[in-house]
Design a protein around this motif. Structure first.
Motif, mmCIF file in Angstrom:
data_model
loop_
_atom_site.group_PDB
_atom_site.id
_atom_site.type_symbol
_atom_site.label_atom_id
_atom_site.label_comp_id
_atom_site.label_asym_id
_atom_site.label_seq_id
_atom_site.Cartn_x
_atom_site.Cartn_y
_atom_site.Cartn_z
ATOM 1 N N ASP A 17 35.388 46.907 50.903
ATOM 2 C CA ASP A 17 35.236 45.832 51.056
ATOM 3 C C ASP A 17 34.306 45.872 52.444
ATOM 4 O O ASP A 17 34.613 46.698 53.311
ATOM 5 C CB ASP A 17 36.505 45.094 51.278
ATOM 6 C CG ASP A 17 36.400 43.557 51.635
ATOM 7 O OD1 ASP A 17 35.799 43.241 52.484
ATOM 8 O OD2 ASP A 17 36.692 42.929 50.681
ATOM 9 N N THR A 65 30.077 35.265 41.220
ATOM 10 C CA THR A 65 31.573 35.147 41.270
ATOM 11 C C THR A 65 31.945 34.039 40.190
ATOM 12 O O THR A 65 31.350 33.040 40.006
ATOM 13 C CB THR A 65 31.918 34.856 42.811
ATOM 14 O OG1 THR A 65 31.219 33.480 42.992
ATOM 15 C CG2 THR A 65 31.652 36.188 43.852
ATOM 16 N N LEU A 99 43.500 35.629 45.979
ATOM 17 C CA LEU A 99 42.460 35.947 46.679
ATOM 18 C C LEU A 99 42.546 37.377 47.283
ATOM 19 O O LEU A 99 43.570 37.915 47.644
ATOM 20 C CB LEU A 99 42.277 35.104 47.746
ATOM 21 C CG LEU A 99 41.879 33.558 47.361
ATOM 22 C CD1 LEU A 99 41.973 32.885 48.529
ATOM 23 C CD2 LEU A 99 40.650 33.618 46.834
ATOM 24 N N GLY A 100 41.503 37.886 47.755
ATOM 25 C CA GLY A 100 41.444 39.055 48.332
ATOM 26 C C GLY A 100 41.588 38.996 49.727
ATOM 27 O O GLY A 100 42.209 39.932 50.222
ATOM 28 N N ASN A 115 35.266 34.031 48.507
ATOM 29 C CA ASN A 115 36.001 34.011 47.103
ATOM 30 C C ASN A 115 36.908 32.530 47.776
ATOM 31 O O ASN A 115 37.109 31.505 46.703
ATOM 32 C CB ASN A 115 37.059 34.900 46.760
ATOM 33 C CG ASN A 115 36.071 36.023 46.457
ATOM 34 O OD1 ASN A 115 35.860 36.940 47.355
ATOM 35 N ND2 ASN A 115 35.679 36.441 45.312
ATOM 36 N N GLN A 136 40.866 43.053 44.218
ATOM 37 C CA GLN A 136 40.463 42.323 43.099
ATOM 38 C C GLN A 136 40.894 42.835 41.803
ATOM 39 O O GLN A 136 41.271 42.237 40.655
ATOM 40 C CB GLN A 136 38.953 41.922 42.863
ATOM 41 C CG GLN A 136 38.454 41.031 44.204
ATOM 42 C CD GLN A 136 37.152 40.618 43.859
ATOM 43 O OE1 GLN A 136 36.596 40.184 42.657
ATOM 44 N NE2 GLN A 136 36.220 40.169 44.899
ATOM 45 N N LEU A 161 44.326 41.696 41.182
ATOM 46 C CA LEU A 161 44.322 40.202 41.004
ATOM 47 C C LEU A 161 44.177 40.156 39.244
ATOM 48 O O LEU A 161 44.890 39.090 38.856
ATOM 49 C CB LEU A 161 43.158 39.506 41.802
ATOM 50 C CG LEU A 161 43.467 39.300 43.257
ATOM 51 C CD1 LEU A 161 41.986 38.642 43.983
ATOM 52 C CD2 LEU A 161 44.828 38.294 43.463
ATOM 53 N N THR A 208 42.284 32.819 39.986
ATOM 54 C CA THR A 208 41.746 33.362 41.099
ATOM 55 C C THR A 208 40.144 33.639 41.043
ATOM 56 O O THR A 208 39.578 33.232 40.017
ATOM 57 C CB THR A 208 42.182 35.007 40.803
ATOM 58 O OG1 THR A 208 41.740 36.077 41.683
ATOM 59 C CG2 THR A 208 41.833 35.692 39.473
ATOM 60 N N ASP A 209 39.652 33.731 41.910
ATOM 61 C CA ASP A 209 38.109 33.874 42.099
ATOM 62 C C ASP A 209 37.697 35.481 42.225
ATOM 63 O O ASP A 209 38.231 35.921 43.143
ATOM 64 C CB ASP A 209 37.327 33.157 43.596
ATOM 65 C CG ASP A 209 36.058 33.240 43.347
ATOM 66 O OD1 ASP A 209 35.475 31.999 42.905
ATOM 67 O OD2 ASP A 209 35.398 33.941 43.581
ATOM 68 N N LEU A 210 36.915 35.956 41.459
ATOM 69 C CA LEU A 210 36.687 37.388 41.382
ATOM 70 C C LEU A 210 35.158 37.525 41.311
ATOM 71 O O LEU A 210 34.458 36.673 40.743
ATOM 72 C CB LEU A 210 37.260 37.981 40.033
ATOM 73 C CG LEU A 210 38.502 37.836 39.796
ATOM 74 C CD1 LEU A 210 39.053 38.174 38.331
ATOM 75 C CD2 LEU A 210 39.378 38.636 40.902
ATOM 76 N N PHE A 235 34.849 41.983 37.412
ATOM 77 C CA PHE A 235 36.464 41.850 37.090
ATOM 78 C C PHE A 235 36.885 40.505 36.443
ATOM 79 O O PHE A 235 37.902 40.588 35.719
ATOM 80 C CB PHE A 235 37.075 41.558 38.513
ATOM 81 C CG PHE A 235 36.570 42.986 39.432
ATOM 82 C CD1 PHE A 235 37.227 44.306 38.950
ATOM 83 C CD2 PHE A 235 35.936 42.936 40.818
ATOM 84 C CE1 PHE A 235 36.899 45.377 39.662
ATOM 85 C CE2 PHE A 235 35.980 44.168 41.547
ATOM 86 C CZ PHE A 235 36.296 45.361 41.050
#
Length: 348
Positions: free
Chosen positions: A64, A114, A143-144, A150, A177, A180, A192-194, A198
């Motif tokens: 990250d 994304t 979320l991360g 995200n 992620q 998630l 979730t937002d990836l 992913f």
């Protein structure tokens, strides 16, 4: 042998034209991650563009961009991939000697990187697009990290559906992620937002389908940037400009391959080896959703400033706003593009 000697002489000629000679001083210590948004860098590295301009890149990998910030601040890195997140804005406001210098991927229309996935149960119940996001009221969003790109995109999508992202959902944060995806399949989160790969994996594994690509939420919005240490910008400017020249050539190749992966098999192979995707068929399968990087290298300033405003004015996660002039140095990208167009060191 003759070809190798000719290429070596050409490289020296290019360096001489810039007033530099390749030396130990031309090392650039780069923070990178195994994400396809860094495709411009990986292509430039894989095709030898950095070496051709006398740059010795020494990468250090991070899962990250936020994890690279301490190394960048301490001087262990010269430049690193980042996202414009709330924590980074706060770090710069408190004196972190960093400045954004290059684009590293954005959600260009049609090439969004994304995505938002929801559980199969929610999808079957009618949540099939962003128009149905009112159904997420009271749900758990994975979320991360808090204040991440995200969360920004998901929060903006919730607002478009008439929800208040500060109170109408529960944010489940600080989860990698890959985890998630599994939590979505196990119904431990509802959405979730990836990163696209992913989201693609989650959909293919029946853990939850993609319901929107985020270029629908924030068209052309910034996803990633390169931040450099201010001292490096000041003291090694020519080195950084030549790094940017090689990178921009890689970006040009990367963008072309995203639109036509079958016509750029060498690029696909490079990306498979250097990213978490690993397999060329997976790289091709998610095209053109590799993200898009601006070929002039200039980051999407307006988008980044809007993110800072949002985290400060709405979520109250940013304490003190940093002015645009302190956040960005666009001269590096502009000089690199001008020299690339003028000198044509890669022949096109």
């Amino acid at each position: 042998m003759k070809l190798g000697k000719t290429l070596a002489m050409l490289s020296l000629a290019i360096l001489a034209a810039t007033g530099r000679v390749a030396s130990a001083d031309d090392v650039v210590r780069v923070g990178e991650g195994p994400f396809i948004t860094g495709g411009g860098y990986f292509v430039a590295e894989g095709k030898g563009y950095f070496k051709k301009l006398g740059i010795d890149v020494q990468p250090k990998m991070f899962i990250d961009g936020a994890l690279a910030v301490p190394s960048l601040i301490s001087g262990e890195l010269d430049i690193s991939f980042m996202t414009a997140n709330a924590a980074l804005f706060n770090s710069i406001a408190k004196g972190a000697p960093l400045v954004f210098v290059l684009d590293r991927g954005n959600n260009k229309r049609g090439r969004g990187y994304t995505v938002i996935n929801v559980t199969q149960e929610l999808h079957d119940g009618g949540l099939k697009s962003m128009a149905d996001f009112a159904k997420l009221k009271g749900k758990r969003i994975g979320l991360g990290a808090t204040g991440s790109i995200n969360q920004y995109l998901f929060a903006k999508a919730l607002e478009k559906a008439g929800l208040d992202p500060r109170k109408d959902v529960t944010w489940v944060t600080n989860v990698p992620q890959p985890d998630l995806m599994k939590m979505l399949g196990q119904k431990q989160v509802d959405a979730t937002d990836l990163a696209y790969q992913f989201g693609f994996f989650a959909q293919n594994n029946k853990w939850g389908p993609i319901v929107t690509v985020d270029d629908e939420i924030d068209p052309d919005g910034a996803v990633g940037l390169y931040a450099a240490r201010k001292q490096f910008v000041q003291e090694k400017r020519d080195v950084l400009v030549r790094f940017a020249m090689a990178y921009l050539q890689g970006v040009k190749d990367f963008n072309a391959a995203a639109g036509d992966p079958d016509g750029h098999k060498d690029i696909v192979e490079i990306l498979a080896k250097r990213t978490a995707l690993q397999k060329p068929e997976l790289v091709r399968a998610i095209a053109p959703h590799w993200s898009y990087t601006n070929e002039d290298g200039v980051p999407n300033v307006k988008s980044v400033m809007a993110m800072q405003d949002y985290w400060s004015d709405y979520f109250r996660l940013v304490e003190t706003k940093v002015p645009e002039s302190q956040l960005f140095d666009l001269s590096i990208a502009r000089e690199a593009k001008a020299r690339l167009d003028r000198d044509k060191p890669f022949g096109n």
